[in-house]
Design a protein around this motif. Structure first.
Motif, PDB file in Angstrom:
ATOM      1  N   SER A 253      -0.612  10.427 -29.582  1.00 65.76           N
ATOM      2  CA  SER A 253      -0.790   9.077 -30.107  1.00 65.76           C
ATOM      3  C   SER A 253      -0.340   8.051 -29.086  1.00 65.76           C
ATOM      4  N   ALA A 254      -0.700   6.794 -29.352  1.00 66.73           N
ATOM      5  CA  ALA A 254      -0.301   5.680 -28.493  1.00 66.73           C
ATOM      6  C   ALA A 254       0.099   4.515 -29.386  1.00 66.73           C
ATOM      7  N   PRO A 255       1.091   3.734 -28.963  1.00 68.03           N
ATOM      8  CA  PRO A 255       1.522   2.592 -29.784  1.00 68.03           C
ATOM      9  C   PRO A 255       0.449   1.485 -29.791  1.00 68.03           C
ATOM     10  N   VAL A 256       0.381   0.777 -30.896  1.00 66.59           N
ATOM     11  CA  VAL A 256      -0.499  -0.388 -31.010  1.00 66.59           C
ATOM     12  C   VAL A 256       0.314  -1.532 -31.587  1.00 66.59           C
ATOM     13  N   LYS A 257      -0.110  -2.748 -31.296  1.00 68.83           N
ATOM     14  CA  LYS A 257       0.569  -3.923 -31.841  1.00 68.83           C
ATOM     15  C   LYS A 257       0.206  -4.065 -33.315  1.00 68.83           C
TER      16      LYS A 257
ATOM     17  N   ILE B 186       5.684   2.322 -38.471  1.00 65.90           N
ATOM     18  CA  ILE B 186       5.101   3.080 -37.366  1.00 65.90           C
ATOM     19  C   ILE B 186       3.696   2.550 -37.119  1.00 65.90           C
ATOM     20  N   HIS B 187       3.462   2.072 -35.893  1.00 63.28           N
ATOM     21  CA  HIS B 187       2.173   1.485 -35.527  1.00 63.28           C
ATOM     22  C   HIS B 187       1.630   2.231 -34.316  1.00 63.28           C
ATOM     23  N   LYS B 188       0.890   3.298 -34.590  1.00 60.16           N
ATOM     24  CA  LYS B 188       0.308   4.116 -33.531  1.00 60.16           C
ATOM     25  C   LYS B 188      -1.111   4.490 -33.919  1.00 60.16           C
ATOM     26  N   VAL B 189      -1.889   4.803 -32.914  1.00 57.52           N
ATOM     27  CA  VAL B 189      -3.238   5.295 -33.130  1.00 57.52           C
ATOM     28  C   VAL B 189      -3.306   6.724 -32.582  1.00 57.52           C
ATOM     29  N   ILE B 190      -3.975   7.599 -33.310  1.00 55.70           N
ATOM     30  CA  ILE B 190      -4.130   8.976 -32.852  1.00 55.70           C
ATOM     31  C   ILE B 190      -5.247   9.011 -31.822  1.00 55.70           C
TER      32      ILE B 190
END
Length: 75
Positions: free
Chosen positions: A69-73, A47-51
């Protein structure tokens, strides 16, 4: 700023460290962040997300945590 291998943008942000805090307070916050990141990597490695935002609501015995949250690479 890099602390213990983690990038911390601004430790004096008023929502992260209260005004008048000392080095021990900052070290405690860094320690908690390290523990959270360690558990995240162990239990949720894919899981690669930022709050982006969160809201904690306590109403009697009910505790509710809403998180945006939003996905990040991945790096």
């Amino acid at each position: 700023m890099k602390i213990m291998g983690h990038s911390i943008v601004n430790f004096h942000h008023p929502r992260l460290v209260p005004k008048g805090s000392d080095a021990e307070d900052v070290a405690s916050i860094v320690h908690v962040i390290d523990l959270i990141l360690e558990r995240k990597r162990k239990f949720f490695p894919d899981i690669h997300k930022v709050i982006i935002e969160h809201k904690l609501t306590i109403d009697g015995d009910n505790i509710n945590l809403d998180v945006m949250s939003a996905p990040v690479k991945p790096q």
